[in-house]
Design a protein around this motif. Structure first.
Motif, PDB file in Angstrom:
ATOM      1  N   UNK A  47      35.000  38.986  29.565  1.00 42.50           N
ATOM      2  CA  UNK A  47      33.977  39.906  30.068  1.00 42.50           C
ATOM      3  C   UNK A  47      33.942  41.198  29.247  1.00 42.50           C
ATOM      4  N   UNK A  50      32.343  40.239  25.904  1.00 40.56           N
ATOM      5  CA  UNK A  50      30.897  40.037  26.070  1.00 40.56           C
ATOM      6  C   UNK A  50      30.160  41.371  26.039  1.00 40.56           C
ATOM      7  N   UNK A 111      23.939  41.027  34.413  1.00 41.22           N
ATOM      8  CA  UNK A 111      25.118  40.238  34.072  1.00 41.22           C
ATOM      9  C   UNK A 111      26.327  41.116  33.800  1.00 41.22           C
ATOM     10  N   UNK A 114      27.951  41.966  36.941  1.00 40.80           N
ATOM     11  CA  UNK A 114      28.695  40.789  37.392  1.00 40.80           C
ATOM     12  C   UNK A 114      30.040  40.731  36.679  1.00 40.80           C
ATOM     13  N   UNK A 115      30.012  40.980  35.384  1.00 38.66           N
ATOM     14  CA  UNK A 115      31.235  40.956  34.586  1.00 38.66           C
ATOM     15  C   UNK A 115      32.207  42.036  35.019  1.00 38.66           C
ATOM     16  N   UNK A 117      32.420  43.443  37.957  1.00 38.38           N
ATOM     17  CA  UNK A 117      32.995  43.140  39.275  1.00 38.38           C
ATOM     18  C   UNK A 117      34.095  42.087  39.144  1.00 38.38           C
ATOM     19  N   UNK A 118      33.914  41.146  38.229  1.00 42.49           N
ATOM     20  CA  UNK A 118      34.954  40.136  38.010  1.00 42.49           C
ATOM     21  C   UNK A 118      36.232  40.786  37.480  1.00 42.49           C
TER      22      UNK A 118
ATOM     23  N   UNK B  26      29.817  33.205  26.189  1.00 42.69           N
ATOM     24  CA  UNK B  26      28.709  33.907  25.516  1.00 42.69           C
ATOM     25  C   UNK B  26      28.171  33.112  24.320  1.00 42.69           C
ATOM     26  N   UNK B  59      30.740  35.339  33.234  1.00 43.20           N
ATOM     27  CA  UNK B  59      29.487  35.845  33.817  1.00 43.20           C
ATOM     28  C   UNK B  59      28.252  35.388  33.040  1.00 43.20           C
ATOM     29  N   UNK B  94      34.027  35.379  44.372  1.00 35.73           N
ATOM     30  CA  UNK B  94      34.109  36.818  44.064  1.00 35.73           C
ATOM     31  C   UNK B  94      32.712  37.419  43.914  1.00 35.73           C
TER      32      UNK B  94
END
Lengths: 145, 114
Positions: A47, A50, A111, A114-115, A117-118, B26, B59, B94
């Protein structure tokens, strides 16, 4: 294992993120993390990569303030710090001969949110811009400590 | 460089079974998105995503699942996800994406997945 430091430098491109994950698997396994926890850290590492790849691409070869990355993407340096208690990952980004990427912005959307939060759930500590030159730092504790 | 992603498609009477294997990240997520969009456009049927061989997703991959779900909803169809590994199911929980998708827990054979 206390105080062991390793470093991986990859081009900040999508096809190299899997190599960073593979390296992390070996390091985290050596540290004594179980399979599920290693999977969690792999997601968190990806994440961050990314987001940094997105940042570098979004800058269109330039960083805020005028410095240029040029045609090639900047390198991403991932530092693995192993101790008896935890594994720390530090991320630094910079062009081979140029300035470092400005920041891992916290105002993420879609996104990226989202990343983020992960990462927040999967890691025990997560710092944006923890120190000069380091864009992200995150830490996972060994459960038996 | 090898993509690390495998996609196998099998069209059945009421749904298209798609077995996703390897890693969705990705680098590979666009390939998955293109393939799933193509399945929706060509079949017009429900999708069953069999993830028994999916080893990794982040993600970017979850974003593809959401984008395809939106596309499927436009033609009043649905997506069912089966055979998720625990480590990947955890990411759905999650992010609360388990509330958006029909997820079948445990081992689900192809014929039971619809």
């Amino acid at each position: 294992m206390d105080g062991t430091r390793m470093e991986l430098v990859i081009p900040l491109r999508a096809e190299f993120v899997s190599i960073a994950r593979l390296t992390l698997s070996g390091v985290a396994n050596r540290a004594g993390f179980d399979f599920d926890t290693i999977e969690d850290i792999k997601v968190a590492l990806s994440e961050v990569c990314n987001r940094l790849i997105g940042d570098a691409a979004g800058l269109d070869g330039r960083r805020p303030g005028g410095g240029e990355f040029g045609a090639e993407p900047p390198d991403c340096k991932i530092e693995f710090l192993l101790s008896k208690r935890d594994l720390t990952l530090n991320f630094r980004v910079g062009a081979p001969d140029g300035p470092e990427l400005a920041a891992f912005e916290s105002d993420m959307e879609d996104d990226s949110a989202l990343g983020l939060s992960l990462i927040s759930v999967l890691m025990d500590e997560f710092d944006l811009n923890p120190e000069a030159g380091c864009v992200v730092s995150m830490r996972k504790y060994l459960e038996n400590e | 460089m090898s993509s690390g992603l495998t996609i196998k498609e099998k069209e059945e009477e009421s749904a298209v079974q798609i077995e996703i294997g390897g890693e969705v990240d990705i680098y590979t997520c666009q390939e998955l998105k293109d393939k799933l969009y193509q399945c929706v456009d060509q079949s017009g049927k429900d999708l069953v995503l069999d993830c028994r061989n999916l080893n990794y997703i982040d993600s970017t991959g979850l974003g593809v699942f959401v984008a395809v779900l939106k596309k499927v909803k436009l033609i009043d169809r649905q997506i069912t996800i089966v055979n998720l590994k625990e480590s990947i199911l955890k990411l759905f929980l999650i992010t609360k994406l388990d509330l958006l998708f029909a997820i079948k827990r445990g081992e689900v054979a192809h014929s039971e997945a619809k």
